[in-house]
Design a protein around this motif. Structure first.
Motif, short mmCIF file in Angstrom:
data_model
loop_
_atom_site.label_atom_id
_atom_site.label_comp_id
_atom_site.label_asym_id
_atom_site.label_seq_id
_atom_site.Cartn_x
_atom_site.Cartn_y
_atom_site.Cartn_z
N LEU A 44 0.91 -1.16 -0.07
CA LEU A 44 -0.06 -0.07 -0.03
C LEU A 44 0.79 1.10 -0.06
O LEU A 44 0.59 2.22 -0.58
CB LEU A 44 -0.78 -0.08 1.13
N SER A 45 2.10 1.31 0.90
CA SER A 45 2.90 2.21 1.13
C SER A 45 4.05 2.40 0.39
O SER A 45 4.65 1.10 -0.24
CB SER A 45 3.14 2.48 2.54
N LEU A 46 4.71 3.44 0.09
CA LEU A 46 6.07 3.58 -0.33
C LEU A 46 7.10 2.80 0.50
O LEU A 46 7.96 1.99 -0.17
CB LEU A 46 6.47 4.88 -0.79
N ASP A 47 7.07 3.30 1.75
CA ASP A 47 8.08 2.72 2.72
C ASP A 47 7.44 2.81 4.04
O ASP A 47 7.80 3.09 4.84
CB ASP A 47 9.29 3.77 2.56
N GLY A 48 6.22 2.11 4.18
CA GLY A 48 5.71 1.91 5.55
C GLY A 48 6.60 1.03 6.47
O GLY A 48 6.22 1.10 7.91
N ASP A 50 9.38 1.68 7.40
CA ASP A 50 10.14 2.69 8.24
C ASP A 50 9.53 3.92 8.27
O ASP A 50 10.04 4.70 9.21
CB ASP A 50 11.45 2.88 7.62
N HIS A 51 8.38 4.23 7.89
CA HIS A 51 7.66 5.37 8.00
C HIS A 51 6.06 5.09 8.10
O HIS A 51 5.44 4.91 7.20
CB HIS A 51 7.79 6.28 6.50
N GLU A 52 5.76 5.42 9.41
CA GLU A 52 4.22 5.36 9.84
C GLU A 52 3.39 6.02 9.03
O GLU A 52 2.30 5.64 8.44
CB GLU A 52 4.30 5.27 11.13
N GLU A 53 3.89 7.30 8.57
CA GLU A 53 3.23 8.14 7.91
C GLU A 53 2.73 7.63 6.43
O GLU A 53 1.65 7.95 5.87
CB GLU A 53 3.74 9.75 7.61
N ASP A 54 3.64 7.06 6.02
CA ASP A 54 3.36 6.28 4.58
C ASP A 54 2.13 5.21 4.79
O ASP A 54 1.22 5.54 3.82
CB ASP A 54 4.32 5.30 4.34
N LEU A 55 2.16 4.52 5.68
CA LEU A 55 1.04 3.56 5.84
C LEU A 55 -0.30 4.33 6.04
O LEU A 55 -1.21 3.92 5.74
CB LEU A 55 1.43 2.80 7.25
N ALA A 56 -0.20 5.48 7.11
CA ALA A 56 -1.25 6.00 7.43
C ALA A 56 -1.88 6.74 6.10
O ALA A 56 -3.25 6.72 5.94
CB ALA A 56 -1.14 7.03 8.58
N PHE A 57 -1.17 7.45 5.35
CA PHE A 57 -1.43 8.02 4.12
C PHE A 57 -2.21 7.05 3.18
O PHE A 57 -3.33 7.28 2.66
CB PHE A 57 -0.20 8.75 3.63
N ASP A 77 5.71 -2.57 3.37
CA ASP A 77 4.81 -2.11 4.33
C ASP A 77 5.55 -2.81 5.84
O ASP A 77 5.08 -1.89 6.72
CB ASP A 77 3.30 -2.72 4.27
N VAL A 78 5.94 -3.98 5.78
CA VAL A 78 6.54 -4.49 7.04
C VAL A 78 7.81 -5.14 6.90
O VAL A 78 8.16 -5.73 7.74
CB VAL A 78 5.28 -5.68 7.58
N GLY A 79 8.54 -4.98 5.85
CA GLY A 79 9.61 -5.70 5.63
C GLY A 79 9.45 -6.94 5.04
O GLY A 79 8.23 -7.43 4.95
N SER A 80 10.54 -7.90 5.17
CA SER A 80 10.13 -9.32 4.57
C SER A 80 11.49 -10.15 5.35
O SER A 80 12.16 -9.62 5.99
CB SER A 80 10.30 -9.21 3.12
N HIS A 81 11.42 -11.27 4.60
CA HIS A 81 12.47 -12.40 5.11
C HIS A 81 13.79 -11.47 4.98
O HIS A 81 14.17 -10.84 3.91
CB HIS A 81 12.24 -13.31 4.03
#
Length: 271
Positions: A44-48, A50-57, A77-81
């Protein structure tokens, strides 16, 4: 009939205006067609991560659509393996942020005749406690009471063949796929829909339709995806769930842009 609009890889952020026009055109389509459900299948986000504001936006823009939103996380959104994203490994902190800002990272929704399931592919193969918890959820969700099943993931289960044991950036780690067996082997499974690849592709495997959603953001230059099938379209997918099958179609409204990663990398993911 149940209609689901699947939007994947929107890569939204308040730090860039890129991709917002694409989302606006998809929202206009949804306002005209009125799907029953909107599923955001990761990134959903560009870099959620590391950036909460990306997720919220991103979550805010998607909640503006005229349909209930269900979302699953992607690697951005959350990183990966850690093997595929060593700079942003998925962890408890990143997962908690997604759940708090967006919602649960795995879920099910029962609709007439159908069970809709969303899973978190980013924890698969990691050994995190959340992976074991999700495996338990999968086993329970497979008891579907005669309903047909539509499964949504961020990463596809495989990109070449189910038996391919390659561990790569593009698909669920091979050693983690066994946990999916209660759903993948389920006689009622009719759809496995994913994103992540920034490619539009579909194929039939027995009674199951496998669908790769195009990105609502950018496409990747072919040399970076050697050997992967699919078209470099931009847009979304609409899934129409009928009594015993799923009809899937591309949603790419007139005027929608196709951004190439190499042209926008400086504004999105600079080296």
């Amino acid at each position: 009939m149940i209609t689901i609009l699947q939007i994947s890889d929107a890569h939204l952020s308040p730090r860039t205006g890129l991709f917002r026009e694409t989302l606006a055109r998809l929202r206009a389509w949804a306002e005209a067609e009125r799907p029953d459900l909107l599923i955001a299948s990761g990134d959903l986000s560009l870099d959620g991560a590391d950036h909460e504001e990306d997720l919220a936006f991103a979550a805010g823009l998607l909640r503006d659509f005229p349909a209930p939103l269900l979302a699953i996380p992607g690697n951005h959104d959350v990183g990966s393996h850690a093997r595929t994203m060593p700079a942003q490994p998925v962890d408890a902190t990143r997962l908690e942020r997604f759940r708090r800002v967006v919602g649960p990272d795995w879920w099910l929704r029962d609709l007439p005749g159908w069970r809709i399931i969303g899973l978190d592919t980013e924890i698969m193969g990691t050994g995190l406690p959340e992976e074991a918890a999700q495996a338990g959820f999968i086993a329970e969700a497979a008891v579907a009471g005669g309903r047909r099943i539509a499964l949504f993931l961020h990463k596809p289960v495989f990109v070449t063949a189910p038996e391919d044991q390659t561990f790569d950036y593009w698909s669920v780690p091979p050693h983690a796929r066994a946990a999916l067996a209660p759903l993948l082997d389920h006689p009622g499974l009719r759809l496995v829909a994913s994103g992540h690849l920034h490619l539009h592709h579909g194929f039939q495997h027995g009674a199951v339709r496998y669908a790769w959603a195009p990105p609502a953001s950018f496409v990747v230059n072919p040399p970076l995806q050697a050997g992967l099938p699919g078209e470099r379209d931009t847009g979304a997918l609409v899934h129409r769930l009928l009594e015993d099958r799923v009809d899937t179609a591309l949603v790419s409204p007139e005027g929608i842009e196709r951004h190439w990663l190499e042209d926008i990398r400086a504004e999105t993911y600079p080296a």
